[in-house]
Design a protein around this motif. Sequence first.
Motif, PDB file in Angstrom:
ATOM      1  N   SER A 254       1.017  -1.197  -0.008  1.00 26.48           N
ATOM      2  CA  SER A 254      -0.059   0.021   0.082  1.00 26.48           C
ATOM      3  C   SER A 254       0.876   1.058  -0.092  1.00 26.48           C
ATOM      4  N   GLY A 255       0.304   2.266  -0.728  1.00 18.28           N
ATOM      5  CA  GLY A 255       1.161   3.661  -0.841  1.00 18.28           C
ATOM      6  C   GLY A 255       2.261   3.615  -1.503  1.00 18.28           C
ATOM      7  N   LEU A 256       2.388   2.927  -2.614  1.00 11.79           N
ATOM      8  CA  LEU A 256       3.411   2.918  -3.608  1.00 11.79           C
ATOM      9  C   LEU A 256       3.516   4.333  -4.047  1.00 11.79           C
ATOM     10  N   GLY A 260      -1.818   7.744  -1.333  1.00 16.68           N
ATOM     11  CA  GLY A 260      -3.072   7.366  -0.297  1.00 16.68           C
ATOM     12  C   GLY A 260      -2.124   7.726   1.131  1.00 16.68           C
ATOM     13  N   ASP A 261      -3.037   7.460   2.070  1.00 14.26           N
ATOM     14  CA  ASP A 261      -2.787   7.949   3.359  1.00 14.26           C
ATOM     15  C   ASP A 261      -1.860   7.116   4.181  1.00 14.26           C
ATOM     16  N   THR A 262      -1.740   5.790   3.768  1.00 21.76           N
ATOM     17  CA  THR A 262      -0.921   4.944   4.440  1.00 21.76           C
ATOM     18  C   THR A 262      -0.065   4.139   3.554  1.00 21.76           C
ATOM     19  N   SER A 263       0.977   3.701   4.110  1.00 19.21           N
ATOM     20  CA  SER A 263       2.152   3.055   3.235  1.00 19.21           C
ATOM     21  C   SER A 263       3.065   1.965   4.026  1.00 19.21           C
ATOM     22  N   PHE A 264       2.318   0.613   3.572  1.00 23.30           N
ATOM     23  CA  PHE A 264       2.859  -0.503   4.245  1.00 23.30           C
ATOM     24  C   PHE A 264       3.101  -1.819   3.314  1.00 23.30           C
ATOM     25  N   LEU A 265       3.618  -2.726   3.710  1.00 25.85           N
ATOM     26  CA  LEU A 265       3.820  -3.961   3.206  1.00 25.85           C
ATOM     27  C   LEU A 265       3.405  -5.102   4.015  1.00 25.85           C
ATOM     28  N   LYS A 266       2.583  -5.762   3.631  1.00 29.24           N
ATOM     29  CA  LYS A 266       1.685  -6.883   4.461  1.00 29.24           C
ATOM     30  C   LYS A 266       1.731  -8.172   3.992  1.00 29.24           C
ATOM     31  N   HIS A 267       2.252  -9.205   4.780  1.00 30.30           N
ATOM     32  CA  HIS A 267       2.138 -10.672   4.438  1.00 30.30           C
ATOM     33  C   HIS A 267       1.316 -11.260   5.259  1.00 30.30           C
ATOM     34  N   GLU A 268       0.692 -12.408   4.574  1.00 27.31           N
ATOM     35  CA  GLU A 268      -0.030 -13.274   5.671  1.00 27.31           C
ATOM     36  C   GLU A 268      -0.161 -14.365   4.855  1.00 27.31           C
ATOM     37  N   MET A 269      -0.031 -15.556   5.821  1.00 23.65           N
ATOM     38  CA  MET A 269       0.276 -17.043   5.547  1.00 23.65           C
ATOM     39  C   MET A 269      -0.747 -17.909   5.969  1.00 23.65           C
ATOM     40  N   GLN A 270      -1.557 -18.759   5.410  1.00 28.73           N
ATOM     41  CA  GLN A 270      -2.646 -19.641   6.076  1.00 28.73           C
ATOM     42  C   GLN A 270      -2.251 -21.127   5.404  1.00 28.73           C
ATOM     43  N   ALA A 271      -2.104 -22.128   6.433  1.00 29.76           N
ATOM     44  CA  ALA A 271      -1.901 -23.365   5.828  1.00 29.76           C
ATOM     45  C   ALA A 271      -2.660 -24.416   6.788  1.00 29.76           C
ATOM     46  N   SER A 272      -3.143 -25.769   6.244  1.00 26.69           N
ATOM     47  CA  SER A 272      -3.663 -26.819   6.874  1.00 26.69           C
ATOM     48  C   SER A 272      -3.441 -27.912   6.407  1.00 26.69           C
ATOM     49  N   PHE A 273      -3.134 -29.093   7.122  1.00 28.49           N
ATOM     50  CA  PHE A 273      -3.221 -30.496   6.819  1.00 28.49           C
ATOM     51  C   PHE A 273      -4.250 -31.438   7.221  1.00 28.49           C
ATOM     52  N   HIS A 274      -4.895 -32.227   6.738  1.00 28.74           N
ATOM     53  CA  HIS A 274      -5.766 -33.145   6.924  1.00 28.74           C
ATOM     54  C   HIS A 274      -5.556 -34.599   6.701  1.00 28.74           C
ATOM     55  N   GLN A 275      -5.544 -35.457   7.630  1.00 27.41           N
ATOM     56  CA  GLN A 275      -5.306 -36.821   7.338  1.00 27.41           C
ATOM     57  C   GLN A 275      -6.327 -37.876   8.292  1.00 27.41           C
ATOM     58  N   ALA A 276      -6.877 -38.950   7.593  1.00 21.14           N
ATOM     59  CA  ALA A 276      -7.692 -39.666   8.316  1.00 21.14           C
ATOM     60  C   ALA A 276      -6.881 -40.677   8.935  1.00 21.14           C
ATOM     61  N   LEU A 277      -7.169 -40.910  10.170  1.00 21.64           N
ATOM     62  CA  LEU A 277      -6.241 -42.092  11.087  1.00 21.64           C
ATOM     63  C   LEU A 277      -7.034 -43.397  11.003  1.00 21.64           C
ATOM     64  N   VAL A 278      -8.567 -43.293  11.015  1.00 21.83           N
ATOM     65  CA  VAL A 278      -9.314 -44.416  11.189  1.00 21.83           C
ATOM     66  C   VAL A 278     -10.102 -44.146  10.210  1.00 21.83           C
ATOM     67  N   ASN A 304       5.458   7.308  14.921  1.00 18.95           N
ATOM     68  CA  ASN A 304       4.330   7.322  15.576  1.00 18.95           C
ATOM     69  C   ASN A 304       2.984   7.302  14.883  1.00 18.95           C
ATOM     70  N   GLU A 305       3.200   7.015  13.604  1.00 21.62           N
ATOM     71  CA  GLU A 305       2.019   6.769  12.587  1.00 21.62           C
ATOM     72  C   GLU A 305       1.604   5.225  12.763  1.00 21.62           C
ATOM     73  N   GLN A 306       0.302   4.949  13.265  1.00 17.99           N
ATOM     74  CA  GLN A 306      -0.223   3.449  13.606  1.00 17.99           C
ATOM     75  C   GLN A 306      -0.735   3.155  12.046  1.00 17.99           C
ATOM     76  N   MET A 307      -0.730   1.977  11.916  1.00 17.62           N
ATOM     77  CA  MET A 307      -1.498   1.374  10.710  1.00 17.62           C
ATOM     78  C   MET A 307      -2.861   1.378  10.850  1.00 17.62           C
ATOM     79  N   HIS A 308      -3.760   1.654  10.196  1.00 17.68           N
ATOM     80  CA  HIS A 308      -5.180   1.749  10.313  1.00 17.68           C
ATOM     81  C   HIS A 308      -5.825   0.336  10.728  1.00 17.68           C
ATOM     82  N   MET A 309      -7.043   0.673  11.687  1.00 19.79           N
ATOM     83  CA  MET A 309      -7.438  -0.290  12.397  1.00 19.79           C
ATOM     84  C   MET A 309      -8.109  -1.575  11.446  1.00 19.79           C
ATOM     85  N   SER A 310      -8.617  -0.882  10.427  1.00 21.43           N
ATOM     86  CA  SER A 310      -8.894  -2.261   9.407  1.00 21.43           C
ATOM     87  C   SER A 310      -7.935  -2.852   8.501  1.00 21.43           C
TER      88      SER A 310
END
Length: 437
Positions: A254-256, A260-278, A304-310
């Motif tokens: 954001s903010g390249l 805009g009013d905010t400038s940041f780089l944000k990363h997020e990762m989600q992972a899951s694994f599922h296996q039937a044992l029986v 002192n500038e904080q990232m926006h709540m959203s």
Amino acid sequence: MSSIPTSAPPPEAPLRVNALRILGTTATRNSFLNSVTSHVFKAGTTEEVMQRVETIATQLQKHDIFDEIKIYLDTNHAIPDTVDVTLHLKEKEKGLFQTKVNVGDNQAELNGGVGLRNVFGGAESGAVNFSFGNRTKAAVESVFETPFRGNANTRMGVFLNGSIRDHSQINAYRESAKSSGVRFKGWTQYGEHQVAYAVTEREVTALSTASATVRSQSGTNHKQSVYHSFVRDQRNSATLPTRGHFLGIYQELSGLGGRGDTSFLKHEMQASFHQALVDEGDSKLVFSTSVRAGLFTALNDKENEQMHMSDRFYVGGPLSVRGFKMGGIGEREGNDALGGEGYWAAGASLISSIPGLSHLPIKAHAFANAGSIVTRAGTPSDTIKDLSETPRTSVGFGLILHHSIARLEANYCIPLKYAGTDLPEPKLQFGFGLNFL
């Protein structure tokens, strides 16, 4: 569907396509169909012809503009080692109207939309979609997309959307937002990529119980961001998988260029694994484990500038670290969660069928959750250290009611470790959505 000679030649035998005929189309452009089918003339062997014909069928199916796709291959007796290809196509109706229920993190939405497919005869689509729910009070989006150079695995488009959302489950404010932008989607054997550029105007209205931090961010703010996401979903079910894995990687810049009013780089990762044992008859026991993590980095010199709540991360709740209220992990100001610039959360579950109730969509499970969040991220090493030193944990057991569109949990939760600023929610807790830890 295809028809080939009964005495098929070996795969390496010479074979070319002499002619290709397309029947049954009135709304689809010839130039578009040629872009999908012309590569079949480059085949030089039986195997290549069959592979390219199969590719044509797959591409036409993915474009979602035909009800029927029948492909016939007939030997051309006048020219040796050639076949004639005939495509019988039945086009879908242009108009489209649909309604459905979408479920997210403890929220339900009624979605509907009207659209047109194959607008200009090249698999273009236009749609106007709307939704209403308990947290998304109202949202509408209009979008126009077209395949890139006729390829069903790549689509590009433009969009306009607006929404009104209630954030009071975590923070005491409402937010209306308007966005416009461009979007590119691509599908590979590994997963789905999306790249988008969006210009967003957000209007924040603090509620009467809002903290000083929330009130200080009231008013209008602007954001210009580039988004990228990669999703690989190999689960056999989105709501209650018994095998497979999921991987989602998301970035936002954001903010390249100082826009805009905010400038940041944000990363997020989600992972899951599922296996039937029986998995024997009515007896089923599944092990599931999931992890999420995110990191935010400011790109300006305003300490002192904080990232926006959203834009901040929030941890805790029935779909996150169970045994805590929504956003109930981390620092707070009054009733409002301050969120964080770095977090991790993980969970492991054993999910079992219930004797005598295996014919019903009800399961029992036991779980363990852990997670942490930092309000202000420092250097990567400092952030990792802070996150590892302040884990919150919980365990519990409960019942799962699952459906194709959502999953409902009723759990007895026992918070084991928490900080003084956290909001633990012991004993009975309910949650509904898709992505549980």
